[in-house]
Design a protein around this motif. Structure first.
Motif, short mmCIF file in Angstrom:
data_model
loop_
_atom_site.label_atom_id
_atom_site.label_comp_id
_atom_site.label_asym_id
_atom_site.label_seq_id
_atom_site.Cartn_x
_atom_site.Cartn_y
_atom_site.Cartn_z
N GLY A 150 0.83 -1.19 0.00
CA GLY A 150 0.00 0.00 0.00
C GLY A 150 0.87 1.25 0.00
O GLY A 150 2.09 1.19 0.20
N GLU A 151 0.24 2.37 -0.22
CA GLU A 151 0.94 3.65 -0.25
C GLU A 151 1.49 3.98 1.13
O GLU A 151 0.76 3.97 2.13
N GLY A 152 2.79 4.23 1.21
CA GLY A 152 3.40 4.68 2.45
C GLY A 152 3.77 3.60 3.44
O GLY A 152 4.24 3.92 4.55
N VAL A 153 3.63 2.32 3.09
CA VAL A 153 3.93 1.27 4.07
C VAL A 153 5.43 1.16 4.37
O VAL A 153 5.82 0.44 5.30
N ILE A 154 6.28 1.88 3.63
CA ILE A 154 7.69 1.89 3.96
C ILE A 154 7.92 2.40 5.38
O ILE A 154 8.94 2.06 6.01
N SER A 155 6.97 3.15 5.90
CA SER A 155 7.09 3.66 7.28
C SER A 155 7.08 2.52 8.30
O SER A 155 7.46 2.71 9.46
N LEU A 156 6.64 1.33 7.88
CA LEU A 156 6.59 0.18 8.78
C LEU A 156 7.95 -0.52 8.91
O LEU A 156 8.12 -1.38 9.76
N THR A 209 12.27 -8.00 2.95
CA THR A 209 12.47 -7.57 1.56
C THR A 209 11.66 -6.31 1.30
O THR A 209 10.53 -6.16 1.78
N VAL A 210 12.27 -5.39 0.53
CA VAL A 210 11.61 -4.14 0.15
C VAL A 210 11.74 -4.01 -1.37
O VAL A 210 12.68 -3.40 -1.88
N PRO A 211 10.81 -4.60 -2.13
CA PRO A 211 10.89 -4.53 -3.59
C PRO A 211 10.55 -3.13 -4.09
O PRO A 211 9.65 -2.47 -3.56
N ALA A 219 5.97 -3.85 0.54
CA ALA A 219 5.81 -3.42 -0.85
C ALA A 219 5.07 -2.09 -0.88
O ALA A 219 3.84 -2.05 -0.91
N ASP A 220 5.84 -1.02 -0.85
CA ASP A 220 5.25 0.32 -0.87
C ASP A 220 4.86 0.66 -2.31
O ASP A 220 5.72 0.81 -3.18
N THR A 221 3.58 0.79 -2.54
CA THR A 221 3.11 1.01 -3.91
C THR A 221 3.54 2.36 -4.46
O THR A 221 3.62 2.53 -5.69
N GLY A 222 3.81 3.33 -3.59
CA GLY A 222 4.32 4.61 -4.07
C GLY A 222 5.70 4.46 -4.67
O GLY A 222 5.99 4.99 -5.75
N LEU A 223 6.58 3.71 -3.99
CA LEU A 223 7.91 3.44 -4.53
C LEU A 223 7.84 2.60 -5.79
O LEU A 223 8.52 2.87 -6.79
N ILE A 224 7.00 1.59 -5.77
CA ILE A 224 6.90 0.67 -6.91
C ILE A 224 6.33 1.38 -8.13
O ILE A 224 6.74 1.13 -9.27
#
Length: 356
Positions: free
Chosen positions: A17-23, A116-118, A155-160
């Protein structure tokens, strides 16, 4: 009692989802608090920029390395040793298939958890239970199987969504290839024709194929704004690896992925410029013809590939498939895909026309 092999499917946690990199910070803390984070230079910078505020707020300690070489066992051993010497409690793999597989393998060697952070959906590597390895020349080497599932995928959809469209196209076709390959040398009409594990592969791979065939053009044209982009992230990164998980990492090398292995091993320098899914896609056309798919079905896939500006032939992949080169390709693919009888070899030879 006979040895029992654990069924490894999915991953411990999957966030998308958007912004889940914060997790990421919280998951690193949950897994001990000190991370060795490895990825490609661009991917590492993008992820660290996006996660820096939350990492700093949580007081997370990260040892960061930028990986630019091939994905090799030697590098995995190097990163495993570094993680141990630095007192790291978890490894974080960032970027695409090469870097994530490298870090998965290193975590396996070190006996540490893996996050993992794709940054694209070009393959399902972020949650798969196998590490695709290469030698120092970039040729395929024996894979390394993980002893357990990936612990966390973020899987941060903003980054992807900011990844090149080319990686999106490659990922779509790589995932679609699962269905025809599930039917390689098999006639499965219902669950009565096979084991339950095989039928789970068939049912799920068919759902993946239908979804991506239906949504592929919108995904390619609109990227993160596509109506089913979130579903595509879930499909490519998790759903596809579940199919592989039920195949238990074996018996999957059919014509489409054997084509990839052939090019990486025997056409290494030229194939370096092409993505995994681009090579698999050309092999997919051959796989479908070998399976007996109709021209209408094959053309529908080829048309999707053309609309996404993908290579359509072996020549497009800079492989001259004439004369002795054609025979070498056919013999190698046949050996890898368990094609042994004269009748099946004739089918493969005819199917190759789809890639010429």
């Amino acid at each position: 009692m006979e040895a029992v092999s654990a069924l490894k499917v999915g991953c411990g946690k999957f966030f998308h989802g958007e912004g889940v990199i914060s997790l990421l910070a919280g998951e690193i803390m949950r897994l001990g608090g000190k991370a060795l984070l490895v990825g490609g230079p661009t991917s590492v910078d993008r992820v660290m920029d996006a996660a820096r505020e939350s990492l700093d707020a949580a007081g997370v300690s990260c040892v960061v390395r930028r990986h630019t070489d091939y994905c090799t066992v030697a590098w995995a051993e190097t990163y495993a040793a570094l993680a141990r010497s630095e007192g790291c409690t978890v490894l974080v793999g960032v970027g695409g298939g090469k870097c994530i597989d490298e870090v998965k393998c290193a975590a396996h060697f070190a006996g540490l958890p893996i996050i993992t952070v794709p940054t694209s959906i070009a393959t399902c590597v972020a949650t798969s239970m196998v590490c695709i390895m290469y030698n120092e020349k970039g040729q395929r080497a024996p894979a390394v199987n993980l002893s357990k599932e990936v612990d966390v995928c973020i899987a941060d959809t903003g980054l992807i969504a900011s990844a090149p469209r080319r990686t999106l196209a490659a990922g779509i076709l790589d995932s679609m290839a699962k269905m025809p390959e599930c039917f390689h040398q098999k006639k499965i009409g219902s669950y009565r024709d096979c084991t339950l594990e095989e039928y789970i592969q068939v049912v799920n791979s068919r759902a993946i194929f239908e979804f991506l065939m239906g949504e592929g053009r919108d995904l390619y044209e609109n990227g993160g704004a596509a109506r089913r982009f979130q579903d595509a992230v879930l499909t490519n990164l998790l759903h596809t690896s579940i199919v592989s998980g039920f195949a238990d990492g074996s018996g999957q090398l059919a014509v489409a992925h054997a084509t990839y292995d052939f090019l990486r091993t025997h056409h290494t320098e030229a194939s370096y410029h092409f993505l995994h899914g681009e090579m698999v896609a050309v092999g997919l056309l051959v796989q479908m013809a070998y399976n007996g798919s109709s021209q209408e079905e094959i053309q529908a896939v080829r048309s999707l590939m053309a609309d996404m500006h993908m290579p359509l032939t072996l020549a497009d992949l800079e492989y001259d498939c004439s004369g002795a080169q054609r025979d070498f390709f056919l013999q190698t693919i046949a050996a890898d895909a368990n094609i042994t009888t004269p009748a099946d070899m004739s089918l493969l030879r005819a199917a190759l026309e789809e890639a010429l």
